[in-house]
Scaffold this motif. Structure first.
Motif, PDB file in Angstrom:
ATOM      1  N   UNK A 153      11.791 -12.394   2.033  1.00 36.46           N
ATOM      2  CA  UNK A 153      11.070 -12.098   3.274  1.00 36.46           C
ATOM      3  C   UNK A 153       9.741 -11.429   2.930  1.00 36.46           C
ATOM      4  N   UNK A 154       8.869 -11.334   3.909  1.00 36.01           N
ATOM      5  CA  UNK A 154       7.585 -10.662   3.686  1.00 36.01           C
ATOM      6  C   UNK A 154       7.815  -9.180   3.378  1.00 36.01           C
ATOM      7  N   UNK A 155       8.839  -8.593   3.990  1.00 29.01           N
ATOM      8  CA  UNK A 155       9.153  -7.183   3.708  1.00 29.01           C
ATOM      9  C   UNK A 155       9.563  -7.006   2.250  1.00 29.01           C
ATOM     10  N   UNK A 156      10.435  -7.889   1.756  1.00 29.14           N
ATOM     11  CA  UNK A 156      10.865  -7.809   0.353  1.00 29.14           C
ATOM     12  C   UNK A 156       9.681  -7.971  -0.596  1.00 29.14           C
ATOM     13  N   UNK A 157       8.850  -8.953  -0.314  1.00 28.84           N
ATOM     14  CA  UNK A 157       7.686  -9.214  -1.176  1.00 28.84           C
ATOM     15  C   UNK A 157       6.767  -7.996  -1.240  1.00 28.84           C
ATOM     16  N   UNK A 158       6.477  -7.436  -0.075  1.00 25.35           N
ATOM     17  CA  UNK A 158       5.575  -6.278  -0.025  1.00 25.35           C
ATOM     18  C   UNK A 158       6.186  -5.089  -0.759  1.00 25.35           C
ATOM     19  N   UNK A 159       7.472  -4.850  -0.528  1.00 25.74           N
ATOM     20  CA  UNK A 159       8.138  -3.713  -1.162  1.00 25.74           C
ATOM     21  C   UNK A 159       8.093  -3.829  -2.680  1.00 25.74           C
ATOM     22  N   UNK A 160       8.472  -4.986  -3.220  1.00 29.55           N
ATOM     23  CA  UNK A 160       8.550  -5.130  -4.675  1.00 29.55           C
ATOM     24  C   UNK A 160       7.197  -5.307  -5.330  1.00 29.55           C
ATOM     25  N   UNK A 161       6.230  -5.845  -4.591  1.00 29.07           N
ATOM     26  CA  UNK A 161       4.876  -5.975  -5.150  1.00 29.07           C
ATOM     27  C   UNK A 161       4.328  -4.603  -5.534  1.00 29.07           C
ATOM     28  N   UNK A 162       4.644  -3.606  -4.727  1.00 29.38           N
ATOM     29  CA  UNK A 162       4.151  -2.248  -4.981  1.00 29.38           C
ATOM     30  C   UNK A 162       4.926  -1.541  -6.088  1.00 29.38           C
ATOM     31  N   UNK A 163       6.131  -2.015  -6.391  1.00 29.61           N
ATOM     32  CA  UNK A 163       6.997  -1.328  -7.356  1.00 29.61           C
ATOM     33  C   UNK A 163       7.070  -2.055  -8.697  1.00 29.61           C
ATOM     34  N   UNK A 164       7.229  -3.377  -8.649  1.00 30.89           N
ATOM     35  CA  UNK A 164       7.486  -4.140  -9.882  1.00 30.89           C
ATOM     36  C   UNK A 164       6.899  -5.539  -9.743  1.00 30.89           C
ATOM     37  N   UNK A 165       5.724  -5.704 -10.283  1.00 27.46           N
ATOM     38  CA  UNK A 165       4.997  -6.970 -10.105  1.00 27.46           C
ATOM     39  C   UNK A 165       5.644  -8.136 -10.845  1.00 27.46           C
ATOM     40  N   UNK A 166       6.533  -7.849 -11.813  1.00 31.04           N
ATOM     41  CA  UNK A 166       7.154  -8.917 -12.601  1.00 31.04           C
ATOM     42  C   UNK A 166       8.434  -9.466 -11.974  1.00 31.04           C
ATOM     43  N   UNK A 167       8.780  -9.019 -10.774  1.00 25.59           N
ATOM     44  CA  UNK A 167       9.927  -9.637 -10.110  1.00 25.59           C
ATOM     45  C   UNK A 167       9.634 -11.130  -9.954  1.00 25.59           C
ATOM     46  N   UNK A 168      10.635 -11.968 -10.217  1.00 25.23           N
ATOM     47  CA  UNK A 168      10.403 -13.418 -10.213  1.00 25.23           C
ATOM     48  C   UNK A 168      11.730 -14.117  -9.961  1.00 25.23           C
ATOM     49  N   UNK A 169      11.691 -15.438  -9.906  1.00 27.50           N
ATOM     50  CA  UNK A 169      12.900 -16.218  -9.700  1.00 27.50           C
ATOM     51  C   UNK A 169      13.693 -16.333 -11.000  1.00 27.50           C
ATOM     52  N   UNK A 170      14.963 -16.687 -10.884  1.00 23.47           N
ATOM     53  CA  UNK A 170      15.792 -16.913 -12.063  1.00 23.47           C
ATOM     54  C   UNK A 170      15.176 -17.993 -12.943  1.00 23.47           C
ATOM     55  N   UNK A 171      14.714 -19.071 -12.317  1.00 17.57           N
ATOM     56  CA  UNK A 171      14.132 -20.194 -13.076  1.00 17.57           C
ATOM     57  C   UNK A 171      12.922 -19.747 -13.890  1.00 17.57           C
ATOM     58  N   UNK A 172      12.062 -18.930 -13.273  1.00 18.14           N
ATOM     59  CA  UNK A 172      10.867 -18.473 -13.988  1.00 18.14           C
ATOM     60  C   UNK A 172      11.210 -17.473 -15.086  1.00 18.14           C
ATOM     61  N   UNK A 173      12.221 -16.649 -14.865  1.00 22.59           N
ATOM     62  CA  UNK A 173      12.668 -15.724 -15.918  1.00 22.59           C
ATOM     63  C   UNK A 173      13.202 -16.510 -17.121  1.00 22.59           C
ATOM     64  N   UNK A 174      13.983 -17.551 -16.842  1.00 19.00           N
ATOM     65  CA  UNK A 174      14.519 -18.392 -17.922  1.00 19.00           C
ATOM     66  C   UNK A 174      13.377 -19.037 -18.701  1.00 19.00           C
ATOM     67  N   UNK A 175      12.370 -19.496 -17.988  1.00 15.14           N
ATOM     68  CA  UNK A 175      11.194 -20.095 -18.635  1.00 15.14           C
ATOM     69  C   UNK A 175      10.490 -19.086 -19.539  1.00 15.14           C
ATOM     70  N   UNK A 176      10.350 -17.858 -19.074  1.00  6.89           N
ATOM     71  CA  UNK A 176       9.716 -16.806 -19.882  1.00  6.89           C
ATOM     72  C   UNK A 176      10.526 -16.527 -21.139  1.00  6.89           C
TER      73      UNK A 176
END
Length: 246
Positions: A153-176
């Motif tokens: 949700x937009x609330x989740x995105x805003x909350x985590x953007x301010x705390x941890x910019x590296x939050x990502x999807x499982x697929x993108x974490x696996x790629x990293x």
């Protein structure tokens, strides 16, 4: 490194088995993805061990292994020391006060490097990059990180953007993980009920701090985290990632 930590920080997490959502059961599900016999004599490292619950779990699961646990905060190192004595593990579990940015261990010293819910302190990619030198060839790294598990949700995105910019999807974490030279093995999601249980215990402690004016901003931020999760519990969780260093 010595850091002054306010007393209310420790009181907020007092008597919690973990400093993040999780359980022995979920941690063991992740460890079961590691292709070592539990009877093997392994060297294992627990980074940012907190109160030492997972350190002891690692030692009991791999019962012939040596486990080194470290945390930046002396208070938590002392907690681990208490658990080591309680579990009669002084012969093969050892504690250290140490910074995760610069673990004072030799290259290729460990068969397993483990970090539960703390890699976000330095960042997922930086943690994997810095810690992989500690692994023996064919060793395993097991780390959990906050991850999108649904469309946020937009609330989740805003909350985590301010705390941890590296939050990502499982697929993108696996790629990293793959881009950093690891062989990805599997992942395990920390289930919703473990967040609910953790937040209940944390809230009780925060309520006991209500008369402490110095804890006001801290308590407000933690309560915001809890409320955000309750409204958006399908959006994110901690996810254990199991990978092999070849």
């Amino acid at each position: 490194m010595n850091m002054e930590v306010p007393l209310y920080f420790y009181l907020a997490y007092k008597d919690l088995d973990r400093l993040s959502p999780g359980s022995d059961e979920t941690t063991l599900k992740a460890l079961d993805k590691v292709d070592f016999d539990t009877q093997s004599e392994l060297n294992i490292l627990d980074i940012a061990c907190g109160v030492g619950t997972s350190t002891i779990l690692l030692a009991n699961h791999f019962e012939n292994s040596t486990v080194e646990g470290f945390d930046l905060f002396r208070h938590y190192v002392d907690k681990l020391d208490e658990r080591i004595i309680e579990n009669n593990l002084s012969d093969r579990v050892f504690s250290h006060a140490m910074d995760m940015n610069d673990p004072d261990f030799a290259n290729e010293e460990f068969d397993i490097v483990f970090c539960e819910a703390a890699i976000d302190i330095i960042g997922f990619k930086k943690g994997l990059t810095q810690w992989r030198r500690l692994l023996k060839p064919n060793g395993y790294m097991v780390v959990s990180d906050i991850t999108w598990i649904g469309r946020p949700s937009s609330e989740s995105r805003k909350f985590w953007k301010d705390i941890y910019s590296e939050i990502d999807t499982i697929e993108n974490k696996i790629s990293q993980i793959s881009k950093l030279g690891f062989e990805f093995v599997d992942y395990v999601v920390v289930p919703k009920e473990e967040w609910i249980d953790y937040h209940k215990k944390l809230e009780r402690n925060l309520n006991s701090l209500s008369s402490d004016k110095s804890a006001g901003a801290f308590s407000k931020q933690i309560k915001k985290e809890i409320e955000t999760y309750r409204r958006n519990s399908d959006d994110y969780s901690y996810v254990f990632y199991v990978m092999k260093w070849c």
